[in-house]
Write a protein that holds these residues in place. Structure first.
Motif, PDB file in Angstrom:
ATOM      1  N   HIS A   1      -4.684  -6.080  -4.825  1.00  0.00           N
ATOM      2  CA  HIS A   1      -4.700  -5.801  -3.320  1.00  0.00           C
ATOM      3  C   HIS A   1      -3.866  -4.618  -2.905  1.00  0.00           C
ATOM      4  O   HIS A   1      -3.607  -4.300  -2.010  1.00  0.00           O
ATOM      5  CB  HIS A   1      -4.146  -7.087  -2.247  1.00  0.00           C
ATOM      6  CG  HIS A   1      -4.820  -8.261  -2.669  1.00  0.00           C
ATOM      7  ND1 HIS A   1      -6.168  -8.745  -2.576  1.00  0.00           N
ATOM      8  CD2 HIS A   1      -4.384  -9.552  -3.419  1.00  0.00           C
ATOM      9  CE1 HIS A   1      -6.273  -9.848  -2.935  1.00  0.00           C
ATOM     10  NE2 HIS A   1      -5.437 -10.536  -3.373  1.00  0.00           N
TER      11      HIS A   1
ATOM     12  N   HIS B   1      -3.302  -0.826  -2.374  1.00  0.00           N
ATOM     13  CA  HIS B   1      -4.153   0.602  -2.103  1.00  0.00           C
ATOM     14  C   HIS B   1      -3.447   1.620  -2.064  1.00  0.00           C
ATOM     15  O   HIS B   1      -1.938   1.676  -1.786  1.00  0.00           O
ATOM     16  CB  HIS B   1      -4.276   0.344  -0.233  1.00  0.00           C
ATOM     17  CG  HIS B   1      -5.303  -0.919  -0.016  1.00  0.00           C
ATOM     18  ND1 HIS B   1      -6.525  -0.841   0.229  1.00  0.00           N
ATOM     19  CD2 HIS B   1      -4.754  -2.193   0.404  1.00  0.00           C
ATOM     20  CE1 HIS B   1      -6.947  -2.109   0.621  1.00  0.00           C
ATOM     21  NE2 HIS B   1      -5.888  -2.898   0.697  1.00  0.00           N
TER      22      HIS B   1
ATOM     23  N   TRP C   1      -9.005   7.350  -1.369  1.00  0.00           N
ATOM     24  CA  TRP C   1      -8.646   5.854  -1.102  1.00  0.00           C
ATOM     25  C   TRP C   1      -9.055   5.337  -2.395  1.00  0.00           C
ATOM     26  O   TRP C   1     -10.283   4.958  -2.998  1.00  0.00           O
ATOM     27  CB  TRP C   1      -9.245   5.247   0.104  1.00  0.00           C
ATOM     28  CG  TRP C   1      -8.560   3.946   0.396  1.00  0.00           C
ATOM     29  CD1 TRP C   1      -8.401   2.755  -0.500  1.00  0.00           C
ATOM     30  CD2 TRP C   1      -8.535   3.772   1.839  1.00  0.00           C
ATOM     31  NE1 TRP C   1      -7.849   2.018   0.425  1.00  0.00           N
ATOM     32  CE2 TRP C   1      -7.858   2.063   1.883  1.00  0.00           C
ATOM     33  CE3 TRP C   1      -8.233   4.385   3.011  1.00  0.00           C
ATOM     34  CZ2 TRP C   1      -7.436   1.614   2.903  1.00  0.00           C
ATOM     35  CZ3 TRP C   1      -7.811   3.475   4.049  1.00  0.00           C
ATOM     36  CH2 TRP C   1      -7.483   2.241   4.035  1.00  0.00           C
TER      37      TRP C   1
ATOM     38  N   ARG D   1      -8.226   1.145  -4.515  1.00  0.00           N
ATOM     39  CA  ARG D   1      -7.617  -0.097  -4.649  1.00  0.00           C
ATOM     40  C   ARG D   1      -7.774  -0.732  -6.178  1.00  0.00           C
ATOM     41  O   ARG D   1      -8.532  -0.411  -6.678  1.00  0.00           O
ATOM     42  CB  ARG D   1      -8.266  -0.900  -3.832  1.00  0.00           C
ATOM     43  CG  ARG D   1      -7.843  -2.248  -3.647  1.00  0.00           C
ATOM     44  CD  ARG D   1      -8.564  -3.155  -2.613  1.00  0.00           C
ATOM     45  NE  ARG D   1      -9.918  -3.335  -2.675  1.00  0.00           N
ATOM     46  CZ  ARG D   1     -10.572  -3.987  -3.450  1.00  0.00           C
ATOM     47  NH1 ARG D   1      -9.924  -4.841  -4.463  1.00  0.00           N
ATOM     48  NH2 ARG D   1     -11.771  -4.125  -3.444  1.00  0.00           N
TER      49      ARG D   1
ATOM     50  N   VAL E   1      -3.555   5.430  -0.554  1.00  0.00           N
ATOM     51  CA  VAL E   1      -4.446   6.247   0.388  1.00  0.00           C
ATOM     52  C   VAL E   1      -3.849   7.666   0.516  1.00  0.00           C
ATOM     53  O   VAL E   1      -2.578   7.930   0.406  1.00  0.00           O
ATOM     54  CB  VAL E   1      -4.439   5.797   1.911  1.00  0.00           C
ATOM     55  CG1 VAL E   1      -5.163   6.666   2.808  1.00  0.00           C
ATOM     56  CG2 VAL E   1      -4.836   4.205   1.990  1.00  0.00           C
TER      57      VAL E   1
ATOM     58  N   HIS F   1      -9.068  -8.041   1.604  1.00  0.00           N
ATOM     59  CA  HIS F   1      -8.129  -6.928   1.134  1.00  0.00           C
ATOM     60  C   HIS F   1      -7.483  -6.240   2.355  1.00  0.00           C
ATOM     61  O   HIS F   1      -6.980  -5.279   2.439  1.00  0.00           O
ATOM     62  CB  HIS F   1      -8.703  -5.899   0.510  1.00  0.00           C
ATOM     63  CG  HIS F   1      -9.295  -6.654  -1.029  1.00  0.00           C
ATOM     64  ND1 HIS F   1      -8.583  -7.141  -1.844  1.00  0.00           N
ATOM     65  CD2 HIS F   1     -10.728  -6.640  -1.557  1.00  0.00           C
ATOM     66  CE1 HIS F   1      -9.546  -7.550  -2.915  1.00  0.00           C
ATOM     67  NE2 HIS F   1     -10.624  -7.306  -2.851  1.00  0.00           N
TER      68      HIS F   1
ATOM     69  N   PHE G   1       0.840  -1.138  -0.032  1.00  0.00           N
ATOM     70  CA  PHE G   1      -0.084  -0.059   0.227  1.00  0.00           C
ATOM     71  C   PHE G   1       0.868   1.051  -0.106  1.00  0.00           C
ATOM     72  O   PHE G   1       2.160   1.305   0.577  1.00  0.00           O
ATOM     73  CB  PHE G   1      -0.849  -0.107   1.162  1.00  0.00           C
ATOM     74  CG  PHE G   1      -0.604  -0.158   2.547  1.00  0.00           C
ATOM     75  CD1 PHE G   1      -0.212  -1.423   3.084  1.00  0.00           C
ATOM     76  CD2 PHE G   1       0.083   0.860   3.225  1.00  0.00           C
ATOM     77  CE1 PHE G   1       0.112  -1.859   4.294  1.00  0.00           C
ATOM     78  CE2 PHE G   1       0.584   0.719   4.479  1.00  0.00           C
ATOM     79  CZ  PHE G   1       0.532  -0.538   5.069  1.00  0.00           C
TER      80      PHE G   1
ATOM     81  N   THR H   1      -0.623   3.450  -9.065  1.00  0.00           N
ATOM     82  CA  THR H   1      -0.947   2.072  -9.172  1.00  0.00           C
ATOM     83  C   THR H   1      -0.158   1.789 -10.333  1.00  0.00           C
ATOM     84  O   THR H   1       0.349   0.600 -10.316  1.00  0.00           O
ATOM     85  CB  THR H   1      -2.473   1.700  -9.305  1.00  0.00           C
ATOM     86  OG1 THR H   1      -3.093   2.363  -8.222  1.00  0.00           O
ATOM     87  CG2 THR H   1      -2.840   0.248  -9.311  1.00  0.00           C
TER      88      THR H   1
ATOM     89  N   MET I   1     -10.500  -3.569   2.820  1.00  0.00           N
ATOM     90  CA  MET I   1     -10.225  -2.072   2.231  1.00  0.00           C
ATOM     91  C   MET I   1      -9.119  -1.798   3.378  1.00  0.00           C
ATOM     92  O   MET I   1      -7.895  -1.313   2.803  1.00  0.00           O
ATOM     93  CB  MET I   1     -11.149  -1.316   2.171  1.00  0.00           C
ATOM     94  CG  MET I   1     -10.898  -0.105   1.018  1.00  0.00           C
ATOM     95  SD  MET I   1     -10.248  -0.736  -0.410  1.00  0.00           S
ATOM     96  CE  MET I   1     -10.933   0.414  -1.502  1.00  0.00           C
TER      97      MET I   1
END
Lengths: 66, 66, 66, 66, 66, 66
Positions: free
Chosen positions: A38, A40, B51, B53, A42, C38, A3, A25, C1
């Motif tokens: 999977h 994340h 946020w 994913r 943020v 997740h 993440f 990403t 999440m």
């Protein structure tokens, strides 16, 4: 698995955040061989009164966008 | 000594957070032999527009609770 | 999440970390209605020479387990 | 102004990390109008014995790269 | 109650970290009216190959101390 | 290069945050030989309903200032 936490000043639009999440990403998949499912991203947005650089608070700085 | 940071979407009730803090503290004491007195559990709640994913922003996802 | 970051001193066994990850995930599912698939739990272990409480570095404290 | 923290398993090469830092910085500049000069990207690499997903520790998972 | 996380390059001595923890705790008590007893200061030291600024990895930068 | 994240309850004034950022920056320069120009200090303020110590949520504690 991974993440990513982005810490920046308040003020970006939803569209900027949407594009930023997509671009980070993509970078993680292409450069670090991560699987996206999977992964994340943020974004923590902090007010300028709660962030300082070089000992000076954001609201006391002359230039606004960083 | 330790502290635990929970990062999740906005939207839990105070009662859910109260029970979550208690349960995580219990897990730290029972599984990692921590003393509770200096053990912090902090919950950072992030809006779904900040946020993502798998490259998709929370507000653009179909399923809401995660 | 969501994801959870545990910050603590070095020194737990793999078995303790295995049980801690399971217990924290259970707490998140039961108390905050999270889906486990997740849900990340990450343990950052810091040496006692890099962690202080009340202004005193871990290695300078009398009691060792925290 | 901002900084980005990447949390992932150990094991990437220096070249992968070099390229990842460049790509994430580019994303921040292009999508969130950040200036690169004060923009930090930090990579925290965690061993698989200290990271779990869905309640299962990394070292206990079948697929290794994530 | 609070805790402070310092993220910096590897390489400080134990004595520097001892003094830094004391000085940051003093700042929190004097400037933010915190009580020291539950106040944690944690130092995360990251290798220069895992930290970039302005898109350039630490090990590729000319000046070494930052 | 470094950055410092302060996690504490909501409620400090801008003046307290201004002084805290200055004092922490001074500590980093004097004790850890950091250069101030790229040094960020970020303050995350969390509501008392989202922070627990010893298994008890902030809003359920008797003493208020921590």
């Amino acid at each position: 698995m991974p993440f990513v936490v982005v810490e920046m000043w308040e003020g970006r639009t939803v569209e900027q955040k949407r594009n930023l999440v997509r671009a980070i990403t993509k970078a993680m998949v292409e450069e670090a061989a991560c699987k996206p499912d999977h992964l994340h991203v943020v974004i923590h947005e902090t007010p300028k009164e709660s962030w300082g650089r070089g000992g000076v608070l954001g609201i006391d700085m002359v230039e606004n966008k960083s």
